[in-house]
Write a protein that holds these residues in place. Structure first.
Motif, PDB file in Angstrom:
ATOM      1  N   ALA A  49       3.233  -1.117   1.135  1.00  0.00           N
ATOM      2  CA  ALA A  49       2.516  -1.506  -0.076  1.00  0.00           C
ATOM      3  C   ALA A  49       3.016  -2.860  -0.556  1.00  0.00           C
ATOM      4  O   ALA A  49       4.216  -3.124  -0.590  1.00  0.00           O
ATOM      5  CB  ALA A  49       2.716  -0.453  -1.162  1.00  0.00           C
ATOM      6  N   GLY A  50       2.076  -3.720  -0.926  1.00  0.00           N
ATOM      7  CA  GLY A  50       2.397  -5.070  -1.369  1.00  0.00           C
ATOM      8  C   GLY A  50       2.230  -6.119  -0.297  1.00  0.00           C
ATOM      9  O   GLY A  50       2.118  -7.316  -0.612  1.00  0.00           O
ATOM     10  N   ASP A  51       2.215  -5.706   0.980  1.00  0.00           N
ATOM     11  CA  ASP A  51       2.044  -6.689   2.048  1.00  0.00           C
ATOM     12  C   ASP A  51       0.678  -7.353   1.945  1.00  0.00           C
ATOM     13  O   ASP A  51      -0.331  -6.703   1.647  1.00  0.00           O
ATOM     14  CB  ASP A  51       2.177  -6.023   3.422  1.00  0.00           C
ATOM     15  CG  ASP A  51       3.632  -5.724   3.766  1.00  0.00           C
ATOM     16  OD1 ASP A  51       4.519  -6.327   3.142  1.00  0.00           O
ATOM     17  OD2 ASP A  51       3.860  -4.892   4.666  1.00  0.00           O
ATOM     18  N   LEU A  52       0.657  -8.654   2.202  1.00  0.00           N
ATOM     19  CA  LEU A  52      -0.598  -9.407   2.182  1.00  0.00           C
ATOM     20  C   LEU A  52      -1.187  -9.421   3.579  1.00  0.00           C
ATOM     21  O   LEU A  52      -0.468  -9.662   4.568  1.00  0.00           O
ATOM     22  CB  LEU A  52      -0.361 -10.842   1.695  1.00  0.00           C
ATOM     23  CG  LEU A  52      -0.272 -11.009   0.171  1.00  0.00           C
ATOM     24  CD1 LEU A  52       1.026 -10.447  -0.372  1.00  0.00           C
ATOM     25  CD2 LEU A  52      -0.383 -12.476  -0.221  1.00  0.00           C
ATOM     26  N   VAL A  53      -2.477  -9.154   3.663  1.00  0.00           N
ATOM     27  CA  VAL A  53      -3.140  -9.006   4.956  1.00  0.00           C
ATOM     28  C   VAL A  53      -4.495  -9.701   4.924  1.00  0.00           C
ATOM     29  O   VAL A  53      -5.021 -10.024   3.859  1.00  0.00           O
ATOM     30  CB  VAL A  53      -3.329  -7.505   5.305  1.00  0.00           C
ATOM     31  CG1 VAL A  53      -1.989  -6.825   5.531  1.00  0.00           C
ATOM     32  CG2 VAL A  53      -4.116  -6.784   4.213  1.00  0.00           C
ATOM     33  N   GLY A  64      -6.264  -9.771   1.417  1.00  0.00           N
ATOM     34  CA  GLY A  64      -6.116  -8.536   0.662  1.00  0.00           C
ATOM     35  C   GLY A  64      -4.659  -8.164   0.499  1.00  0.00           C
ATOM     36  O   GLY A  64      -3.766  -8.789   1.093  1.00  0.00           O
ATOM     37  N   VAL A  65      -4.425  -7.140  -0.299  1.00  0.00           N
ATOM     38  CA  VAL A  65      -3.075  -6.641  -0.545  1.00  0.00           C
ATOM     39  C   VAL A  65      -3.066  -5.151  -0.272  1.00  0.00           C
ATOM     40  O   VAL A  65      -3.930  -4.408  -0.770  1.00  0.00           O
ATOM     41  CB  VAL A  65      -2.634  -6.914  -2.008  1.00  0.00           C
ATOM     42  CG1 VAL A  65      -1.213  -6.394  -2.227  1.00  0.00           C
ATOM     43  CG2 VAL A  65      -2.724  -8.394  -2.332  1.00  0.00           C
ATOM     44  N   VAL A  66      -2.108  -4.704   0.528  1.00  0.00           N
ATOM     45  CA  VAL A  66      -1.966  -3.277   0.778  1.00  0.00           C
ATOM     46  C   VAL A  66      -1.540  -2.607  -0.528  1.00  0.00           C
ATOM     47  O   VAL A  66      -0.531  -2.975  -1.131  1.00  0.00           O
ATOM     48  CB  VAL A  66      -0.926  -3.006   1.881  1.00  0.00           C
ATOM     49  CG1 VAL A  66      -0.735  -1.501   2.070  1.00  0.00           C
ATOM     50  CG2 VAL A  66      -1.376  -3.654   3.191  1.00  0.00           C
ATOM     51  N   TRP A  67      -2.326  -1.632  -0.973  1.00  0.00           N
ATOM     52  CA  TRP A  67      -2.093  -0.996  -2.268  1.00  0.00           C
ATOM     53  C   TRP A  67      -1.441   0.388  -2.128  1.00  0.00           C
ATOM     54  O   TRP A  67      -0.954   0.948  -3.105  1.00  0.00           O
ATOM     55  CB  TRP A  67      -3.410  -0.879  -3.024  1.00  0.00           C
ATOM     56  CG  TRP A  67      -3.313  -1.254  -4.467  1.00  0.00           C
ATOM     57  CD1 TRP A  67      -3.368  -0.413  -5.544  1.00  0.00           C
ATOM     58  CD2 TRP A  67      -3.137  -2.565  -5.000  1.00  0.00           C
ATOM     59  NE1 TRP A  67      -3.225  -1.144  -6.710  1.00  0.00           N
ATOM     60  CE2 TRP A  67      -3.091  -2.468  -6.409  1.00  0.00           C
ATOM     61  CE3 TRP A  67      -3.007  -3.836  -4.432  1.00  0.00           C
ATOM     62  CZ2 TRP A  67      -2.931  -3.564  -7.246  1.00  0.00           C
ATOM     63  CZ3 TRP A  67      -2.842  -4.939  -5.254  1.00  0.00           C
ATOM     64  CH2 TRP A  67      -2.803  -4.801  -6.649  1.00  0.00           C
TER      65      TRP A  67
END
Length: 755
Positions: A49-53, A64-67
């Motif tokens: 969570a929080g990683d930018l993809v 996007g951002v892993v939520w």
């Protein structure tokens, strides 16, 4: 759920090729509330969570951002895979919590809020390498190049370049050797120098938290110690209330020093950062290095560098406008909201949020301290402090022994302005005799005067003397403002501009157009005629374009190169001019007109702030406020220098009406190009409006600014008790309404503007 239009297309799109792939929910910065599920290819694990993809969304690729984990409500075979993980620090949990909380509170789509946190997407791309040069040979004899003195100098400079520094550019090397760039190019082509790619981040000087600050008064020292303790203790909110000139900035600098000493970052929010010219200078004097700025006037490349440096933790302190609240600080330890009462912290376009309130939300999520600083704190903040929800640190005295002048009221009914001679023709005057006498005395004493009028341009209205036609904006239901020096008429809402016509557009009568009322340009014209020897400047947002112009003007005023300043609210706060001893408010009643529930509060705050510009050093100050209603509670509280008196009256008035902060308001603004469709939509909303004993819905009615940028506008206002959770009510309300096509409904929870 899966992304719209996310159909498997070939092997790369089929998650089943990865076996039982893990799925994650991704939030994308588009105006939707939904999270989209994607498959995680094995080569991207571990993904958290929080990683930018980067993910496919329809036919395009979106950041996007892993939520979190996926919802498992879409068959695995229909999931599309994440394309790549962005090489950048993950978005922190506190910032993700802020996005969710802001979206839920404002009823804005969560993806639209996320866009504010990913406002510079190019900052996530790796920095572009520059070309550097390193020596390939010890002597030119090892090459086929002809030996020349210039080439020998370059090779020697390249060999002596400090190994701790990145390889020099051609310009750097040419400058060091004292030659032209062509010499460098020739050496590279001949094999004496090697061109190498160099990736380097901008150098950002670190403020020194241990650098000695100024000597503080006992009151300041007590407040500074309390703020230092707050910066060490986790979440807290402290109101730092001090009269103008009490040294609030130096006090909260101590809290910043404490956060820096802990190795954490600090954020300072200012309402008009582009025009707050000297704050960075004061910061640099205190800490030995400037803060990183963040505001809309920054060049795009600089915004990219700062955003990236903040994300990687290389920026210790940011001073910025409200949008800086959504910067990706990895270790934020303190937020300061200076001039916390200022309405500029409320954003009306896009996501309608209040940065002061969201600063408290972010601080709670990140377990850090917030300082709210003001000489005239908002009623909401004062009541929170009185209720014990916020700590309260007062600074009741000006620093250095300066005294706060008590404003004098000039009753324009008893002292009407007398006309002045304009090339043999009597011209309207806007300055009463008592103020003119005070200005003359100030000039004789070689001191400075600030005339405050919160109206830009020459005149707010132009009409035809022959037929009465008023020049109106074609896009908005508002008058065009004359800017005489530029010879244009301008709308300050949509920025429509047109040259000043020589004939009336309605009756075609020549030379019949007359200005009505004063703006700062017209006031300056009168001042120049009455005091021809005075050095005069006009200070408004359209004459001070950006921080450089503002800094240059401030320096001129500080050096005594200006006698009279005619200014708008850009001169009302944050400035310290030792020679400024007279402040004249030309139209103190200006902000009291209209139906804005905060009109009295805003007027009191603004005039109290501008009055505080006078007498901030050893010279005593004087303030004169021209008014047609000296008995008004705002005028009486200003004359008595008694903010407590005003706040008590204002609080009782709001309590009796159940208006904020004692009640809740939500505005629904219905807009569209077709007036009949807008009217029908407003009536449709009214028919399905929520109904209960502790709430009421007012409207629909045309907005005071009924047309804005060609959009017709109607308003409804939900008024409810403080205990009512208005967001679910409004969400259900909007879902039940059937609206005509082409009509948009904007929701503003806790509205500040009522136009």
């Amino acid at each position: 759920m899966s992304a719209p239009g996310a159909k498997p297309s070939g092997p790369a799109a089929n998650a089943s090729l990865f076996g039982a792939s893990r799925r994650v929910a991704v939030r994308v910065p588009v105006p939707v509330d939904s999270l989209y599920d994607y498959a995680v290819p094995p080569e991207l694990e571990p993904l958290a969570a929080g990683d930018l993809v980067r993910v496919p969304l329809g036919k395009r690729v979106e950041l996007g951002v892993v939520w979190g984990e996926g919802a498992a409500d879409v068959p695995e075979t229909k999931l599309r895979p994440i394309q790549e993980r962005v090489d950048a620090p993950p978005m922190t949990q506190p910032l993700r919590d802020l996005v969710d909380w802001c979206a839920a509170y404002t009823l804005a789509p969560a993806g639209q809020v996320l866009r504010m946190a990913l406002s510079v997407p190019e900052a996530l791309d790796p920095p572009r390498p520059r070309t550097g040069y390193t020596p390939q040979v010890a002597d030119l004899a090892e090459t086929t190049l002809r030996v020349t003195e210039a080439r020998q100098k370059v090779l020697e400079a390249a060999r002596r370049w400090p190994p701790s520094e990145p390889p020099p550019t051609a310009a750097d090397l040419a400058r060091r050797a004292g030659v032209g760039a062509a010499v460098i190019k020739g050496l590279a082509q001949g094999g004496a120098l090697a061109a190498v790619p160099v990736v380097e981040d901008p150098v950002i000087a670190a403020p020194d938290p241990h650098r000695a600050g100024p000597t503080l008064s006992p009151d300041q020292a007590y407040a500074a110690d309390a703020l230092r303790a707050s910066a060490r203790a986790g979440f807290s909110v402290t109101l730092l209330e001090g009269v103008t000139g009490s040294g609030k900035t130096e006090v909260y600098f101590e809290a910043i020093a404490e956060a820096l000493a802990q190795g954490r970052q600090a954020l300072v929010l200012l309402p008009e950062i582009a025009l707050t010219a000297r704050w960075p200078d004061r910061f640099q004097q205190r800490f030995g290095a400037p803060p990183a700025p963040w505001h809309s006037d920054l060049p795009r490349a600089q915004r990219r560098d700062i955003w990236r440096a903040v994300a990687f933790g290389r920026v210790p302190v940011v001073v910025g406008a409200r949008s800086a609240l959504f910067l990706p600080f990895p270790d934020l330890g303190l937020i300061v909201v200076d001039e916390e009462h200022d309405s500029a912290f409320k954003q009306d376009e896009g996501v309608p949020y209040n940065a002061r309130d969201m600063a408290v939300v972010r601080a709670r999520a990140g377990d850090l301290a917030v300082v709210l600083a003001s000489a005239t704190p908002s009623l909401e903040t004062v009541l929170n402090a009185r209720a014990g929800r916020y700590e309260h640190l007062p600074l009741p005295e000006r620093h250095g022994g300066a005294t706060l002048p008590a404003p004098g009221l000039v009753d324009l009914r008893a002292h009407p302005p007398e006309k002045w001679d304009r090339q043999g023709v009597p011209a309207p005057s806007f300055l009463a005799p008592p103020l003119l006498d005070a200005m003359a005395e100030t000039l004789r004493n070689r001191e400075q005067t600030l005339l405050f009028l919160n109206r830009r341009g020459y005149a707010p209205l132009t009409l035809c003397r022959a037929c009465g036609h008023r020049l109106q904006c074609p896009n908005c239901s508002t008058w065009l403002v004359e800017h005489r020096h530029r010879r244009v008429l301008q709308c300050h809402h949509c920025d429509y501009r047109t040259p000043m016509p020589e004939r009336c557009p309605s009756c075609d009568t020549p030379d019949s157009l007359a200005p009505c009322g004063p703006g700062v340009e017209r006031l300056a014209e009168e001042v120049a005629a009455r005091f021809p020897q005075a050095r005069l400047v006009v200070a408004a947002s359209d004459t001070l374009i950006g921080p450089t112009a503002a800094a240059e003007l401030v320096e001129r005023i500080e050096q005594g190169a200006v006698d009279i300043i005619v200014g708008t609210q850009v001169m009302a706060k944050g400035h310290h001019f030792p020679l400024l001893t007279l402040v004249g408010v030309v139209d103190a009643d200006l902000g009291l007109a209209g139906g804005d529930l905060r009109a009295a509060e805003r007027t009191f705050q603004l005039l109290h702030q501008v009055a505080g510009r006078a007498g901030r050093a050893q010279r005593p100050g004087r303030v004169l406020m021209q008014t047609t209603d000296p008995e008004h509670p705002v005028m009486q509280a200003l004359a008595a220098n008694d903010p407590e008196r005003f706040l008590s009256v204002e609080a009782e008035t709001r309590r009796a009406l159940m208006m904020p902060p004692f009640g809740r308001l939500v505005a629904l603004i219905v807009s569209g190009l077709d007036e009949s469709a807008v009217s029908a939509a407003g009536k449709a909303l009214a028919r399905c409006a929520p109904s209960a004993e502790d709430m009421e819905v007012l409207g629909p009615a045309p907005a005071p600014l009924a047309v804005l940028r060609r959009q017709h506008r109607h308003r409804l206002l939900l008024k409810a008790a403080r205990t009512v959770r208005v967001q679910p009510l409004v969400r259900d309300w909007l879902a039940a309404a059937v609206l005509p096509p082409g009509v948009r409904v904007k929701v503003d929870v806790d509205p500040y503007a009522f136009l």
